[in-house]
Design a protein around this motif. Structure first.
Motif, short mmCIF file in Angstrom:
data_model
loop_
_atom_site.label_atom_id
_atom_site.label_comp_id
_atom_site.label_asym_id
_atom_site.label_seq_id
_atom_site.Cartn_x
_atom_site.Cartn_y
_atom_site.Cartn_z
N LYS A 2 0.83 -1.20 0.00
CA LYS A 2 0.00 0.00 0.00
C LYS A 2 0.87 1.26 0.00
CE LYS A 2 -4.15 -1.79 2.19
NZ LYS A 2 -5.08 -1.65 3.32
N LEU A 3 1.98 1.19 0.66
CA LEU A 3 2.88 2.33 0.72
C LEU A 3 3.46 2.64 -0.67
CD1 LEU A 3 4.31 4.39 2.53
CD2 LEU A 3 6.11 2.71 2.88
N LEU A 4 3.82 1.60 -1.40
CA LEU A 4 4.33 1.76 -2.76
C LEU A 4 3.24 2.34 -3.67
CD1 LEU A 4 6.63 1.36 -4.75
CD2 LEU A 4 5.81 -0.96 -5.12
N TRP A 5 2.05 1.88 -3.52
CA TRP A 5 0.92 2.36 -4.34
C TRP A 5 0.67 3.84 -4.07
CZ3 TRP A 5 -1.46 1.20 -8.55
CH2 TRP A 5 -2.69 1.77 -8.85
N LYS A 7 2.85 6.09 -3.04
CA LYS A 7 3.96 6.86 -3.61
C LYS A 7 3.79 7.04 -5.12
CE LYS A 7 7.62 5.86 -0.30
NZ LYS A 7 8.93 5.24 -0.11
N LEU A 8 3.33 5.97 -5.80
CA LEU A 8 3.11 6.05 -7.23
C LEU A 8 1.98 7.02 -7.56
CD1 LEU A 8 3.51 2.35 -8.41
CD2 LEU A 8 5.01 4.27 -8.90
N GLN A 9 0.94 7.04 -6.75
CA GLN A 9 -0.16 7.96 -6.99
C GLN A 9 0.28 9.40 -6.79
OE1 GLN A 9 -3.29 6.54 -4.42
NE2 GLN A 9 -4.24 5.36 -6.09
N LYS A 10 1.13 9.66 -5.82
CA LYS A 10 1.61 11.02 -5.56
C LYS A 10 2.53 11.50 -6.69
CE LYS A 10 1.31 10.94 -0.54
NZ LYS A 10 2.06 10.95 0.71
N LYS A 11 3.28 10.59 -7.28
CA LYS A 11 4.24 10.96 -8.32
C LYS A 11 3.60 11.01 -9.71
CE LYS A 11 8.47 9.52 -6.09
NZ LYS A 11 9.70 8.77 -6.23
N ALA A 12 2.36 10.64 -9.85
CA ALA A 12 1.71 10.61 -11.16
C ALA A 12 1.64 12.04 -11.72
CB ALA A 12 0.33 10.01 -11.06
N ALA A 13 2.08 12.19 -12.93
CA ALA A 13 2.09 13.50 -13.57
C ALA A 13 0.71 13.81 -14.12
CB ALA A 13 3.11 13.51 -14.69
N PRO A 14 0.32 15.06 -14.11
CA PRO A 14 -0.97 15.41 -14.70
C PRO A 14 -0.92 15.16 -16.21
CG PRO A 14 0.23 17.38 -14.09
CD PRO A 14 1.00 16.22 -13.57
N ALA A 15 -1.99 14.63 -16.75
CA ALA A 15 -2.02 14.27 -18.16
C ALA A 15 -3.17 14.99 -18.86
CB ALA A 15 -2.19 12.76 -18.30
#
Length: 110
Positions: A2-5, A7-15
Motif C-alpha cells: 500500500k505504501l508503494l501504491w 507513492k506512485l499515486q503522488k508521483k503521477a504527472a498530470p495528463a
C-alpha cells in the motif's frame, strides 16, 4: 504494498484528457484543410515558371548555336552539340505540347 501504491499515486504527472486531445486534433485538421489546397496551387505555379525558364534556356542556346555555326538550330543538333540535355529537350517539347496563353511565339524545330 500500500505504501508503494501511495507513492506512485503522488508521483503521477498530470495528463491531458481525451477531450483536450480531441480539440487539438480538430484544430490541426482544420488547419490542414485550409493549407493543403494552397500548397498544391503553389506547386503548379512553380512548375509553370520552371518550364518557362527551360524554354528560355533552350531558345537562347538555339540563338547561340545559329550565331556560332551559321546554320539553323534544331533540338537534335543542340542535344548532339551538348548545348542542352535530353531532359531539357523533353521539357521543351512538353511545354509546347500544351502551351500556355503567353507562350513565346518562336519555337525551335525538332
Amino acid at each position: 504494498m500500500k505504501l508503494l501504491w501511495r507513492k506512485l499515486q503522488k508521483k503521477a504527472a498530470p495528463a491531458f484528457t481525451l477531450v483536450e486531445m480531441l480539440i487539438v486534433l480538430l484544430i490541426i485538421s482544420v488547419l490542414m484543410l485550409l493549407f493543403v489546397p494552397n500548397l498544391t496551387k503553389q506547386k503548379d505555379a512553380i512548375n509553370e515558371k520552371g518550364n518557362a525558364a527551360v524554354v528560355k534556356v533552350v531558345e537562347s542556346q538555339a540563338e547561340l548555336y545559329e550565331l556560332n555555326n551559321d546554320s539553323t538550330a534544331t533540338l537534335s543538333k543542340l542535344v548532339s552539340d551538348g548545348s542542352i540535355t535530353a531532359k531539357q529537350q523533353k521539357a521543351y517539347n512538353d511545354y509546347y505540347a500544351n502551351p500556355p496563353k503567353d507562350a513565346p511565339s518562336r519555337q525551335v524545330s525538332n
